[in-house]
Write a protein that holds these residues in place. Structure first.
Motif, mmCIF file in Angstrom:
data_model
loop_
_atom_site.group_PDB
_atom_site.id
_atom_site.type_symbol
_atom_site.label_atom_id
_atom_site.label_comp_id
_atom_site.label_asym_id
_atom_site.label_seq_id
_atom_site.Cartn_x
_atom_site.Cartn_y
_atom_site.Cartn_z
ATOM 1 N N ALA A 126 0.831 -1.202 0.000
ATOM 2 C CA ALA A 126 0.000 0.000 0.000
ATOM 3 C C ALA A 126 0.867 1.253 0.000
ATOM 4 C CB ALA A 126 -0.928 0.004 1.212
ATOM 5 N N HIS A 127 0.193 2.395 -0.174
ATOM 6 C CA HIS A 127 0.886 3.684 -0.271
ATOM 7 C C HIS A 127 1.521 4.126 1.040
ATOM 8 C CE1 HIS A 127 -2.838 4.694 1.675
ATOM 9 N NE2 HIS A 127 -2.418 5.912 1.907
ATOM 10 N N LYS A 128 1.114 3.546 2.166
ATOM 11 C CA LYS A 128 1.564 4.062 3.469
ATOM 12 C C LYS A 128 3.084 4.079 3.603
ATOM 13 C CE LYS A 128 -2.390 3.461 6.487
ATOM 14 N NZ LYS A 128 -3.428 2.848 5.628
ATOM 15 N N GLN A 142 -2.293 -1.311 9.767
ATOM 16 C CA GLN A 142 -1.548 -1.088 8.522
ATOM 17 C C GLN A 142 -0.481 -0.002 8.684
ATOM 18 O OE1 GLN A 142 -5.658 -2.205 6.797
ATOM 19 N NE2 GLN A 142 -4.749 -0.667 5.476
ATOM 20 N N SER A 164 -1.351 9.715 8.392
ATOM 21 C CA SER A 164 -2.111 10.309 7.306
ATOM 22 C C SER A 164 -1.888 11.821 7.321
ATOM 23 C CB SER A 164 -3.591 9.963 7.436
ATOM 24 O OG SER A 164 -4.260 10.285 6.233
ATOM 25 N N CYS A 210 -10.000 7.027 -2.535
ATOM 26 C CA CYS A 210 -10.724 6.877 -1.276
ATOM 27 C C CYS A 210 -10.104 7.792 -0.221
ATOM 28 C CB CYS A 210 -10.702 5.420 -0.806
ATOM 29 S SG CYS A 210 -9.068 4.791 -0.352
ATOM 30 N N VAL A 211 -10.920 8.160 0.762
ATOM 31 C CA VAL A 211 -10.463 9.072 1.805
ATOM 32 C C VAL A 211 -10.748 8.495 3.189
ATOM 33 C CG1 VAL A 211 -10.765 11.358 2.859
ATOM 34 C CG2 VAL A 211 -10.836 11.110 0.365
ATOM 35 N N GLY A 212 -9.659 8.185 3.911
ATOM 36 C CA GLY A 212 -9.775 7.846 5.329
ATOM 37 C C GLY A 212 -9.312 9.101 6.065
ATOM 38 N N GLY A 213 -8.017 9.158 6.359
ATOM 39 C CA GLY A 213 -7.435 10.417 6.823
ATOM 40 C C GLY A 213 -7.148 11.307 5.616
ATOM 41 N N SER A 260 -4.554 10.559 2.975
ATOM 42 C CA SER A 260 -3.194 10.705 2.451
ATOM 43 C C SER A 260 -3.006 10.179 1.029
ATOM 44 C CB SER A 260 -2.165 10.072 3.387
ATOM 45 O OG SER A 260 -2.264 8.669 3.410
ATOM 46 N N GLY A 281 -8.917 0.589 7.175
ATOM 47 C CA GLY A 281 -8.088 1.782 6.991
ATOM 48 C C GLY A 281 -8.889 3.053 6.790
ATOM 49 N N LEU A 282 -10.202 2.933 6.649
ATOM 50 C CA LEU A 282 -11.020 4.140 6.457
ATOM 51 C C LEU A 282 -11.752 4.566 7.722
ATOM 52 C CD1 LEU A 282 -12.640 3.554 2.920
ATOM 53 C CD2 LEU A 282 -10.513 4.735 3.500
ATOM 54 N N GLU A 301 -10.377 -0.618 1.066
ATOM 55 C CA GLU A 301 -10.337 0.849 1.049
ATOM 56 C C GLU A 301 -10.431 1.323 -0.404
ATOM 57 O OE1 GLU A 301 -8.170 -1.066 2.597
ATOM 58 O OE2 GLU A 301 -8.317 -0.573 4.732
ATOM 59 N N SER A 302 -9.511 0.829 -1.230
ATOM 60 C CA SER A 302 -9.454 1.236 -2.640
ATOM 61 C C SER A 302 -10.728 0.841 -3.388
ATOM 62 C CB SER A 302 -8.248 0.587 -3.331
ATOM 63 O OG SER A 302 -7.156 0.452 -2.456
ATOM 64 N N SER A 309 -4.951 2.371 -3.834
ATOM 65 C CA SER A 309 -4.085 2.629 -2.675
ATOM 66 C C SER A 309 -3.433 1.372 -2.103
ATOM 67 C CB SER A 309 -4.864 3.357 -1.584
ATOM 68 O OG SER A 309 -6.035 2.647 -1.235
ATOM 69 N N GLY A 310 -4.101 0.214 -2.245
ATOM 70 C CA GLY A 310 -3.490 -0.987 -1.679
ATOM 71 C C GLY A 310 -4.066 -2.264 -2.268
HETATM 72 C C1 LIG Z 1 -4.721 3.296 5.411
HETATM 73 C C2 LIG Z 1 -5.232 3.062 4.068
HETATM 74 C C3 LIG Z 1 -6.116 3.966 3.438
HETATM 75 C C4 LIG Z 1 -6.643 5.184 4.107
HETATM 76 O O1 LIG Z 1 -5.710 6.148 4.475
HETATM 77 P P1 LIG Z 1 -5.567 7.528 3.686
HETATM 78 O O2 LIG Z 1 -4.687 8.324 4.582
HETATM 79 O O3 LIG Z 1 -6.939 8.114 3.545
HETATM 80 O O4 LIG Z 1 -4.950 7.240 2.381
HETATM 81 C C5 LIG Z 1 -6.513 3.703 2.133
HETATM 82 N N1 LIG Z 1 -6.102 2.597 1.488
HETATM 83 C C6 LIG Z 1 -5.279 1.688 2.060
HETATM 84 C C7 LIG Z 1 -4.882 0.491 1.288
HETATM 85 C C8 LIG Z 1 -4.811 1.899 3.365
HETATM 86 O O5 LIG Z 1 -4.000 0.995 3.924
#
Ligand SMILES: *Cc1c(COP(=O)(O)O)cnc(C)c1O
Length: 393
Positions: free
Chosen positions: A87-89, A116, A192, A232-235, A237, A305-306, A352-353, A378-379
């Motif tokens: 994932a992007h983290k 995560q 995030s 998608c938007v959780g925090g 990032s 993650g959201l 999430e994605s 994102s993941g």
């Molecule tokens: C943590 C996570 C998110 C949500 O976090 P954002 O800060 O909104 O990007 C989205 N997708 C994946 C795969 C994550 O692990």
């Protein structure tokens, strides 16, 4: 105009709401971060780890069968799911451990909900040989036992949090308490585009590589800019990471997809922008989910993650200023999104994605002429398949 302003505000959002003891440290971090932005050595080092360790650049992949299914949309996937750890983290935690090293901190802390961010932090800390402690609610530790195991394998100490609802927001409080006590030798990695200034701008800048690559790759393939960006938007990032490089491209519409959980009118969702109110969480002012008397609500989403009860201040600003649109899809719809991408492209996305993926069907219905879209994948979904077995078939 570049935001945030000198006090870390994006319009009325952002800023710094922390105990007095952290102010000096945040001033210090701010100074170091801004000086590193123009530090050639630092930029080279960060680029090195992104390339050689995380495996950037990620592909911008034309999803042909998905596009055919959607008819009006030509969809490109920004493949953050192909990165190391899935994932992007990792983009952000690599950036922050490098800052920690510059500040001569020998100890890393973080909090995690789904685990995560904890895993991405433990990964980066192991890579740099830094001690690492992760705060996690016991409720979350039970639900995400595999990630707890991963963090331990990576050499991190996982500290169970037993206060409050024993979930993310309580782990956040414990991590901040640790930070206040140990500021001398400890670096706090936020996962995030949230937290007190300079975290939102720092995390955005580390994730901005997503959009910088995607913009370049798209221009090369299509000789023009895309019509839409969807994430998608959780925090927030991965979304801000994709959006930022397109900020000045007025013709590019940005769409952030929040988690509507069991429905926006239920009390079980994580739509902090669509259903939130202005308040303070995690050290900054943004749109948050809170009760009438100011208690933080427990957020819900099928995508672990959201389910964060807030959102980065820059998103609150983008919504208010109209620069981006925010929508939401439910748990059930996200499951459809997961199946759709798996079966049209052979790519199992993270839950999430999957929120971003399924929103494309709604967008396609509203679109009359052919449009180009970049979606942030994102993941990858491997982490979710265990939990999904009972839900889908
Ligand atoms: C943590 C996570 C998110 C949500 O976090 P954002 O800060 O909104 O990007 C989205 N997708 C994946 C795969 C994550 O692990």
């Amino acid at each position: 105009m570049t935001l945030p302003d000198k006090t870390g505000h994006f319009g009325e959002f952002g800023g710094r709401f922390v105990p007095e003891t952290l102010m000096a440290l945040l001033d210090d971090l701010e100074r170091v971060f801004y000086s590193l932005k123009s530090d050639k050595e630092f930029k080279k080092e960060f680029a090195f780890y992104l390339r050689e360790y995380a495996d950037r650049p990620t592909n911008l992949y034309l999803a042909e069968r998905l596009s055919r299914h959607l008819k009006t949309l030509k969809v490109y996937l920004k493949r953050e799911d192909l990165l190391h750890t899935g994932a992007h983290k990792i983009n952000n935690t690599l950036g922050q451990v490098l800052v920690a090293k510059r500040m001569k901190k020998e100890r890393i802390i973080a909090e995690t909900g789904a685990g995560q961010h904890g895993v991405a932090t433990a990964t980066a800390a192991a890579l740099m040989g830094l001690r690492c402690e992760i705060y996690m609610g016991v409720e979350d530790m039970e639900r995400q036992a595999l990630n707890v195991f991963r963090m331990r394998l990576l050499g991190a100490k996982v500290n169970p949090v037993t206060s409050g609802s024993q979930t993310l927001k309580d782990a956040m409080n414990e991590a901040i308490r640790d930070w206040v006590t140990n500021v001398q030798n400890t670096f706090y990695i936020i996962g995030s585009v949230a937290g007190p200034h300079p975290y939102p701008v720092m995390v955005r800048d580390f994730q901005a590589v997503i959009g910088q690559e995607a913009r370049r790759q798209f221009l090369k393939k299509e000789k023009k800019l895309p019509d839409y960006l969807v994430a998608c938007v959780g925090g927030g990032s991965n979304a801000m990471g994709l959006f930022h490089a397109f900020f000045h491209d007025a013709g590019v519409r940005m769409i952030g997809v929040e988690a509507a959980g069991r429905g926006l009118n239920s009390d079980e969702h994580s739509a902090s922008i669509l259903k939130g109110e202005i308040g303070v969480l995690h050290g900054s002012k943004s749109s948050i989910l809170q009760t009438k008397d100011g208690q933080i609500k427990v957020a819900h989403s099928i995508a672990a993650g959201l389910d964060y009860p807030g959102v980065g201040p820059e998103h609150a600003y983008y919504q208010k200023s109209g620069r981006a649109d925010y929508v939401a899809v439910t748990d059930q719809e996200a499951l459809e999104g997961l199946k759709l991408l798996s079966q049209s492209e052979g790519i199992i996305p993270a839950l999430e994605s999957s929120h971003a993926v399924i929103y494309l069907e709604k967008l396609a219905r509203k679109t009359t002429s052919a449009k180009n879209v970049i979606v942030c994948l994102s993941g990858r979904g491997d982490k979710d398949v265990g939990a999904l077995k009972d839900l889908i078939y």
